[in-house]
Design a protein around this motif. Structure first.
Motif, short mmCIF file in Angstrom:
data_model
loop_
_atom_site.label_atom_id
_atom_site.label_comp_id
_atom_site.label_asym_id
_atom_site.label_seq_id
_atom_site.Cartn_x
_atom_site.Cartn_y
_atom_site.Cartn_z
N TYR A 134 0.81 -1.22 0.00
CA TYR A 134 0.00 0.00 0.00
C TYR A 134 0.84 1.27 0.00
CZ TYR A 134 -4.83 -1.57 0.16
OH TYR A 134 -6.04 -2.06 -0.19
N TYR B 90 1.05 3.20 -3.05
CA TYR B 90 -0.13 3.88 -3.61
C TYR B 90 -0.67 5.01 -2.72
CZ TYR B 90 -0.21 -0.28 -6.53
OH TYR B 90 0.12 -1.28 -7.40
N LEU C 142 -4.77 6.80 -2.50
CA LEU C 142 -5.74 6.29 -1.53
C LEU C 142 -6.74 7.36 -1.08
CD1 LEU C 142 -3.41 4.13 0.73
CD2 LEU C 142 -4.99 3.34 -1.04
N CYS C 143 -7.93 6.90 -0.70
CA CYS C 143 -8.91 7.83 -0.14
C CYS C 143 -8.45 8.24 1.27
CB CYS C 143 -10.30 7.17 -0.07
SG CYS C 143 -10.44 5.84 1.13
N CYS D 264 -8.49 5.55 3.90
CA CYS D 264 -7.47 4.52 3.74
C CYS D 264 -6.10 4.98 4.20
CB CYS D 264 -7.42 4.03 2.29
SG CYS D 264 -8.66 2.76 1.96
N LEU E 256 -7.86 -1.92 5.33
CA LEU E 256 -7.70 -1.36 3.98
C LEU E 256 -8.47 -2.21 2.98
CD1 LEU E 256 -3.87 -0.69 4.13
CD2 LEU E 256 -5.58 1.06 3.63
N CYS F 51 -12.35 -1.47 2.20
CA CYS F 51 -12.76 -0.12 1.82
C CYS F 51 -13.74 -0.20 0.64
CB CYS F 51 -11.55 0.71 1.39
SG CYS F 51 -12.01 2.38 0.88
N GLU G 230 -14.67 2.58 -1.11
CA GLU G 230 -14.40 3.70 -2.02
C GLU G 230 -13.99 3.14 -3.39
OE1 GLU G 230 -14.73 7.48 -2.88
OE2 GLU G 230 -14.87 6.84 -0.78
N SER H 72 -12.32 4.25 -5.94
CA SER H 72 -10.95 4.40 -6.43
C SER H 72 -9.99 3.43 -5.73
CB SER H 72 -10.49 5.84 -6.22
OG SER H 72 -10.63 6.20 -4.87
N CYS H 73 -10.38 2.95 -4.56
CA CYS H 73 -9.49 2.04 -3.83
C CYS H 73 -9.69 0.58 -4.25
CB CYS H 73 -9.71 2.16 -2.33
SG CYS H 73 -9.27 3.79 -1.68
#
Length: 421
Positions: free
Chosen positions: A182, A185, A189-190, A193, A204, A207, A209, A211-212
């Motif tokens: 992670y 990235y 991350l949101c 996250c 994580l 999640c 979201e 985009s994640c």
RNA sequence: GUGAGUGUAGCCCAGAGGCCUAAGGCGCCAGGUUGUGGCCCUGGAUAUCGAGGGUUCAAAUCCCUCCACUCACCCCA
């Protein structure tokens, strides 16, 4: 005007058929699998939960109803059942019984949350725990029992997700790999996250979201980092579930929000989901008893929310058997008849027949209307005529016909007729 | 804790500044002759229009604040 406190509800008579239905299935499944009931207190020493559920979890961090009582003790309304059962296991020396010890509970639990569909500040959980064995056959039994429980409720289209998140030997290695992954990235991350990465990396993975999602999907999988015993345990469990013909899907992103879980974790959800989809979940907690001051004792359990079960029963249009109502309504006209009504009601009840008697000197018409509204099959009508002749009228409200019966036999013929129907 | 939506009788709701002393439906209560329910007909009760403040000659209707409820997020049953 007073209202029920936020996030609490009254369970009105019209709802009770659902509750009796579920309670009956609970008693049934527990009896079949050899689980005995334990009732735990509605509140516990506040420390019990921070030590078991976990200091960093939402439950402990922001959802507990904790207060000081008049003696200065810090207590918490129980937010879940497992910690209490484990406390009781230790406190009462249940390790002296043949292991594993199998216990179930049905209790209110309390969490200070914003209520929404399927979530309350007080709700009811049915849970069961098997304490004292690390045999994967026990994991299989616990999962099978959950599955059969939902089947006995007539649920169809439920999904069972399964995962293994390792033990204290292999989990650290996995968490390190997850963090390394992670870390690449962080900028994508949101906000949530980013916090999870620092505080609770396992989370994580679940999640929501958008985009994640791709990041979580290709994240390292816990099962690839299991130590030999954990890997063996997980593969045995899957084999047993195959023997039991329980359909399950390994979900690499299934982690659960309570810190005490080790190895096996699983969840049951309906196929069509709303906001709050999980109706039950559980897993193994091999370090919990020891963490609470007992001897090292492997264990696992499952819990489900009654309110969510009932809301899903309704969503799936699953009919539940109606509760038994009164069999006889006694209507009267006149004061002598009222005396007779009181006597007859008592005689029938002592003989085991459920009776509603007219109360409040209403017109005969109003009394029968009430009998009709209540859906009572038989109406006994007593008036001056009947008193004079020593009879009563017994009216069948469904068939809409009636007959005259004698009373000089101490109502034996009335009783006999009703019981015969 | 964050965001959105909604608040009119027990329930579902009409109502968009004066014709609202608030309509309708369900439910409840009572009647439709002499002691009998369900359908139908007639009548009746129940609403400080979430609360407080403001604008206006006039507010259920417009504005503000608060409260409650609902849904979603976080998280979980």
């Amino acid at each position: 005007m007073y209202q029920a406190p936020r996030g609490t509800t009254d369970i009105l008579p019209q709802e009770q058929a659902y509750w009796r239905y579920v309670e009956q299935k609970i008693a049934n499944i527990c009896q079949l699998y050899g689980y005995e009931r334990i009732d735990v207190p509605a509140f516990e020493d506040a420390g019990l939960f921070s030590r078991s559920v976990g200091e960093g979890t939402d439950i402990v961090e922001k959802e507990m109803y904790t207060f000081e009582d008049r003696g200065g003790s810090k207590v918490t309304l129980i937010p879940e059942g497992t910690a209490s059962v484990c406390r009781a296991y230790i406190e009462h020396g249940l390790h002296n019984l043949p292991q594993p010890v199998k216990l179930y509970y049905l209790t209110s639990v309390f969490r200070y949350e914003r209520p929404q569909a399927g979530r309350f500040r007080q709700h009811h959980q049915f849970g069961y725990e098997a304490i004292g064995s690390d045999d994967p056959a026990l994991d299989a039994e616990i999962i099978d029992m959950a599955w059969q429980f939902f089947r006995s409720l007539n649920f169809h289209h439920l999904l069972l997700s399964l995962n293994s998140i390792g033990c204290k030997t292999c989990r650290p290695g996995y968490l390190a790999a997850l963090k390394d992954y992670y870390a690449k990235y962080t900028d994508k991350l949101c906000a949530d996250c980013k916090i999870r990465l620092a505080r609770n990396p396992l989370r994580l993975l679940d999640c929501k979201e958008r985009s994640c999602q791709p990041i979580a999907d290709s994240a390292p999988r816990s099962i690839d980092y299991l130590c030999q015993p954990c890997a063996e345990h997980f593969s045995q469990l899957q084999r047993y579930l195959g023997l039991l013909e329980i359909p399950f899907a390994v979900n690499h992103r299934l982690v659960r929000g309570l810190d005490y879980y080790t190895r096996t974790v699983f969840e049951v959800q309906p196929e069509v989901e709303g906001g709050q989809s999980t109706i039950g979940g559980g897993g193994r907690y091999d370090n919990l008893i020891e963490g609470l001051g007992g001897k090292p004792t492997p264990a696992l359990g499952f819990a489900t929310g009654i309110e969510r079960i009932i809301s899903n029963l309704k969503k799936q249009n699953i009919a539940v058997p109606p509760l038994l109502g009164p069999q006889v309504f006694i209507a009267y006209a006149g004061n002598d008849a009222k005396d007779e009504t009181i006597k007859l009601a008592s005689i029938l009840r002592r003989a085991g027949i459920a009776v509603i008697e007219a109360i409040g000197n209403k017109s005969l018409k109003a009394q029968l209307r009430q009998a009709n509204t209540l859906g009572i099959r038989h109406a006994v009508i007593i008036g001056d005529q009947e008193i004079k002749t020593g009879t009563v009228i017994l009216r069948d409200m469904t068939a809409a016909n009636q007959m005259t019966l004698p009373t000089n036999d101490n109502y034996a013929s009335i009783y006999t007729y009703i019981v015969s129907q």
